[in-house]
Write an enzyme that holds these catalytic residues in place. Structure first.
Site, mmCIF file in Angstrom:
data_model
loop_
_atom_site.group_PDB
_atom_site.id
_atom_site.type_symbol
_atom_site.label_atom_id
_atom_site.label_comp_id
_atom_site.label_asym_id
_atom_site.label_seq_id
_atom_site.Cartn_x
_atom_site.Cartn_y
_atom_site.Cartn_z
ATOM 1 N N GLU A 158 72.724 -7.056 30.573
ATOM 2 C CA GLU A 158 73.344 -6.941 31.894
ATOM 3 C C GLU A 158 74.709 -7.637 31.897
ATOM 4 O O GLU A 158 75.002 -8.461 32.776
ATOM 5 C CB GLU A 158 72.414 -7.469 32.979
ATOM 6 C CG GLU A 158 71.165 -6.609 33.116
ATOM 7 C CD GLU A 158 70.320 -6.900 34.351
ATOM 8 O OE1 GLU A 158 70.533 -7.947 34.985
ATOM 9 O OE2 GLU A 158 69.445 -6.068 34.669
ATOM 10 N N GLU B 226 65.484 -1.361 31.644
ATOM 11 C CA GLU B 226 64.565 -2.222 32.401
ATOM 12 C C GLU B 226 64.366 -1.584 33.758
ATOM 13 O O GLU B 226 65.319 -1.445 34.529
ATOM 14 C CB GLU B 226 65.172 -3.604 32.663
ATOM 15 C CG GLU B 226 65.182 -4.531 31.500
ATOM 16 C CD GLU B 226 65.831 -5.864 31.854
ATOM 17 O OE1 GLU B 226 65.679 -6.355 32.985
ATOM 18 O OE2 GLU B 226 66.526 -6.410 30.973
#
Ligand code: GAL
Length: 998
Positions: A193, A290
């Protein structure tokens, strides 16, 4: 954690001015990926060895289950529910706790994990970071990075240089296990991320990305590299100056408010993902590295049982199917098994359990309905290759007669899929609807034809199909969802399901029009009608009888099982168990709790599984035609085989007699763990806190020397400080501000006099102890002793914020009448700091308490001269006492008996903190004042179920008058008879006198 872009905080952040930017080669654009042709892709899906695959993956962190002997158990449970892949984070902090020393042996060795994945038949998406977030201490960054100058996760020689050793070493391990070397690894994600930065920092920095990618590509990593943006910004895609092979983004749409498990946020359902993905990643498979599978929890929050309710099977139906609708064909659920933040590995916000409310519980159990729900979904992909080829469109109201239902079509030239859901995805009402499907031979058909409507009950979503091939059979449409099908030599079996109180319809082409209803009552709950259009409709109602099923035989060899979803939950399509088999076996059966593998050997069928009750087995397909022997976990079962080949048998279950030693009757020994309070205590071996400047550049120190634990190499567990001073006789008060992280507490003594404690507060990283100082004689020597609970390091999510560097230690103190420098400080954390003493249990397992420094928390501590006493006796004064006892367990072989230690959370007899040690592993940090955790599961393998164990507990009474824990006992979860076999114990070295221990 999903933050929006943050503004620079007024914290006096040091910008990365004095550090050196690393020179970067121009991105060599996937040069290495092209060196392998085993994993390729187009815009629809990945291909492995030339075959399209749905990458259906679950996240599992091996380091959160420090029992390599259990990895295969969890992996088999993942595989049994239809997954073909797992995703793993690798925690750098645990592998390079000492800078320059990469240690990955014993419980940290990943080779057995890769071997187990291959044995289970699961591909691996490797996610080694170096940054991982993951609610682990430092977000996976080793504590010593706090001494690396400049901003972390930026392209400086200092930061990239610090990661070199780890990346080089971990890449070797991963590369060895790539598919090109016959291993299970098919994808690699780098960074995590990488998307949020303070103003003033490049985001994204392509130079940084290219450096990290180059580090991995410079090794033998050849599988495709992916990323996981937190949101679809498209910073780094296949087309940006620094690229990935396959672009991916994450999603946690329901958030983490587990306090309110019924309440789904109004705008939680993603509806724009397809359009955005088409913009930024049109030519790579839609990838979600995810997607929410549960939720994290912090100190003081509701706890994971609630997260399992919020993120339950209804959430899976609605939200996962919404992802399939947009075409997600690389799909990873975070977490499928959460595990345990044992040994201080968790970040400061979280507590010991990392159960996550996931499909598989922390104790490796499968009783959450969400496990079974995903089994139904995952199996569908094994038999629906057309779904991977289908073109995706926006959702629309045009396929139904009711605006309260929205349908997203996914179409090919023949097979079509219609993913239906409530238009308001939160709706809990039952909504009737009719659906229009397209077919090649019969044009548009409005279904149901033999009933008024289909129905969407509660929060739900369905994948309806048309022109759906089942081997050489053809389903014209089905409103019921497909679980699985198999074509055998002599028959074809299709299993579909629907929820209780639903009406369904399925149509098949006429052949010889031979239909037999084998289960169900014609005219009552099922009807079969041929149409003039030369096809036959089966229409049925599902009752709320959980075992409700109808079975129809068509064309003499096509068996259609129409199950109540609850009945379908008991069906399995087990894997063969033969290593490197990433598919399923041909066996379809109804069994109970878990089917691990099914292996046909000539005329014998071997089943391996777990049962929690006497369990009827019904094999509806895949048994040898002339079955001669059937075994379950190696023992022969009596069985019958019908004319249609259905095999029936029963597995008997006998609950074992479980005898657990009464904890209060053990021979407990105890020792004071704060000898520091005695007048003659010698702290000369402690580290002098003498750094006049902090190597941690987050913000300047506020004390005359650094009192940051990390500056002296202490990053875990309790940290102790000793402050020596000469009194001037004018002392009256002292104020000190320790910063141990969220929910931390600390206690302060002057010589042997207790001055006070900061009890802590969830979400608050520091507190203040203010104390009156008794009259001291001018010129007399004194010492403050401060014990601070180090709760773990902050993660490092936002680039430039550098929260990893948020120090743990004493922020400031005020001693009226004295200068700061009047106090000479000593500090200790775990023995050896970064040169940690216990190489087996790793760099974070033990903290700085006296008993930990000595290694007394391990088995065979020299307790001979210790006093007798048990934790529940209580302490009459504030302080820290260590209690230990040994006991034998003799749990019957062949059973999985998950055991937990349970504390009483009542602190009415004094506030305390406790740490639980089992055979030397720290397996619980209990802070009753914060909660929510008071029950600590201990994995078998840490606990020896067939021999001797050592339990140790530190009780830190924080208040005047001491504390008396109200209770400590066992808690046993569901017992199963397991086919898994014996579990190898994790290494548990015994106490040996430690050189230099103080
Ligand atoms: C994601 C992150 C994961 C984990 C998760 C929440 O944003 O990538 O590492 O922190 O949030 O559990």
């Amino acid at each position: 954690m999903l933050f929006s872009k943050l503004q620079v905080l007024a914290l006096g952040l040091t910008l990365a001015s004095e550090v050196t930017a690393r020179a970067v080669d121009v991105d060599t654009e996937s040069m290495y990926s092209r060196q392998q042709d085993l994993v390729t892709w187009d815009d629809h899906s990945l291909f492995v060895r030339g075959e399209r695959v749905m990458v259906f993956s679950g996240e599992f962190h091996p380091f959160r289950l420090p029992v390599p002997g259990l990895w295969l158990d969890v992996l088999q449970k993942i595989k049994a529910s239809g997954y073909n892949c797992i995703s793993i984070y690798i925690d750098w902090f645990l592998l390079e706790g000492e800078p320059g020393e990469f240690r990955a042996e014993g419980i940290f060795d990943l080779q057995p994990f890769f071997d187990a994945a291959k044995q289970a038949g699961l591909y691996v998406l490797a996610r080694p970071g170096p940054y991982i977030n993951a609610e682990v201490s430092g977000g996976g960054f080793p504590g010593w990075l706090s001494r690396v100058p400049g901003a972390l996760r930026t392209n400086t020689d200092e930061f990239i240089g610090a990661t070199d050793n780890y990346i080089k070493e971990i890449s070797k391990v991963i590369a060895k296990n790539q598919i090109s070397n016959e291993g299970p690894v098919i994808l690699l994600q780098i960074e995590n991320e990488y998307q949020h930065a303070l103003d003033g920092y490049d985001m994204p920095s392509y130079d940084y990305w290219n450096s990290v990618k180059g580090q991995f590509r410079d090794t033998d990593i050849a599988v495709p590299i992916i990323n996981n943006e937190a949101h679809q910004y498209g910073y780094i895609t296949a087309h940006t100056p620094a690229s990935v092979d396959i672009y991916g983004h994450d999603g946690y749409p329901l958030g983490f408010d587990c306090e309110n498990p019924q309440s789904w946020p109004e705008d939680g359902l993603p509806t724009d993902w397809l359009a955005i993905n088409n913009e930024i990643a049109p030519d790579t498979p839609y990838t979600i590295p995810e997607f929410q599978g549960g939720g994290f929890q912090h100190w003081g929050q509701a706890g994971f049982a609630n997260c399992a309710l919020l993120l339950n099977m209804e959430f899976e139906r609605v939200l996962y199917k919404n992802n399939y609708a947009v075409g997600a064909t690389i799909f990873n659920i975070y977490m499928i098994y959460g595990g345990t933040n044992w040994g201080n590995l968790g970040g400061h916000m979280g507590f010991t359990s990392y159960d996550y409310g996931a499909q598989i519980t922390e104790e490796r159990q499968l009783w959450r309905e969400k496990y079974s729900e995903v089994k139904l979904q995952a199996n569908f992909f094994h038999v629906s290759p057309a779904f991977l080829e289908a073109d995706r469109f926006n959702s629309s109201l045009q396929f139904t007669d009711n605006d309260a239902i929205t349908v997203t079509p996914a179409t090919t030239n023949s097979t079509n899929f219609y993913i239906a859901r409530h238009t308001d995805y939160r709706n809990t009402e039952s909504v009737p609807y009719r659906l229009t499907v397209k077919t090649v031979d019969h044009g548009e058909i409005d279904i149901p034809q033999l009933g008024d409507s289909l129905v969407m009950n509660r929060r739900d979503s369905k994948i309806h199909v048309s022109d759906y091939p089942v081997g050489d059979k053809h389903v014209i449409y089905s409103s019921a969802e497909v679980f699985t099908w198999k074509k055998y030599d002599d028959k074809t079996i299709l299993v579909v399901y629907g929820g209780p109180d639903e009406h369904h319809e399925l149509a098949v082409a006429n052949d010889d029009s031979d239909f037999s209803i084998l289960a169900g009552s014609e005219g009552e709950n099922i009807s079969v009608q041929s149409t003039k259009d030369d096809y036959t409709i089966i229409s049925w109602d599902i009752s709320d009888d959980p075992e409700d099923r109808k079975v129809v035989r068509v064309h003499s060899d096509f068996y259609i099982y129409m199950l109540n979803r609850n009945e379908a939950y008991n069906f399995w399509v087990p894997p063969t168990g033969a290593g490197s088999d990433y598919g399923t076996s041909d066996v379809i059966l109804k069994a109970g709790y878990l089917m691990r593998t099914a292996q046909v050997d000539g005329t014998t069928l071997h089943l391996v599984g777990d049962v929690n009750a006497t369990t009827p087995i019904e094999i509806i397909g895949g048994a040898p035609a002339e079955l001669e022997a059937l075994t379950f976990n190696g023992r022969s079962l009596q069985f019958t085989q019908s004319n249609f080949g259905v095999v029936k048998a029963t597995v008997d279950f006998e609950a074992p007699d479980i005898k657990l030693p009464c904890l209060s009757h053990l021979q407990w020994k105890k020792i004071d763990s704060l000898p520091e309070l005695s007048g003659d205590y010698d702290d000369s071996a402690w580290v002098d806190a003498n750094l006049e400047e902090s190597p941690n550049d987050r913000y300047p120190i506020k004390t005359h020397v650094s009192l940051r634990a990390g500056d002296y190499g202490f990053h875990t567990g309790s940290v102790l400080f000793r402050g020596h001073f000469t009194a001037n006789g004018k002392e009256s008060s002292f104020e000190i501000e320790p910063q141990g992280g969220s929910a931390s507490g600390s206690s302060l003594w002057l010589d042997d006099t207790f001055l006070g404690s900061y009890l802590g507060e969830a979400g608050v990283v520091n507190g203040t102890i203010t104390a009156d100082i008794p009259a001291l004689e001018d010129g007399s020597e004194h010492v403050f002793t401060l014990v601070m609970d180090h709760m773990g390091l902050h993660d490092n999510y936002v680039v430039g914020e550098d929260m990893l560097k948020d120090p743990r230690g004493i922020q400031t103190y005020d001693f009226p009448g004295h200068k700061s420098s009047d106090i000479a400080w000593k500090i200790t954390g775990n023995l050896g700091g970064e040169q940690y003493a216990d190489k087996v249990r790793g760099p974070l397992n033990e903290g700085g308490l006296f008993v930990e420094r000595q290694g007394f928390h391990q088995p065979s501590a020299p307790t001979g001269a210790w006093d007798e006493g048990k934790p529940t006796d209580g302490m009459s004064e504030p302080g820290i006492t260590y209690y230990t006892a040994t006991f034998d367990l003799d749990i019957s072989e062949g059973y999985d008996v998950p055991l937990a230690f349970k504390f009483d959370d009542d602190v009415s007899d004094g506030v305390y903190r406790a740490q639980l040690y089992v055979n030397g592993y720290q397996y619980g940090k209990f802070v009753p004042l914060m909660g929510p955790q008071y029950r600590f599961p201990i994995h078998e393998g840490i606990l020896n179920h067939h021999g001797e164990n050592t339990i140790g507990i530190t009780i830190w009474a924080q208040e005047r008058g001491g504390a008396k824990p109200k209770g400590l006992g066992w808690d046993v979860s569901m017992v199963t008879e397991t086919g898994f076999g014996q579990i190898e114990l994790s290494p548990a070295p015994r106490w040996e006198e430690r050189e230099g221990a103080y």
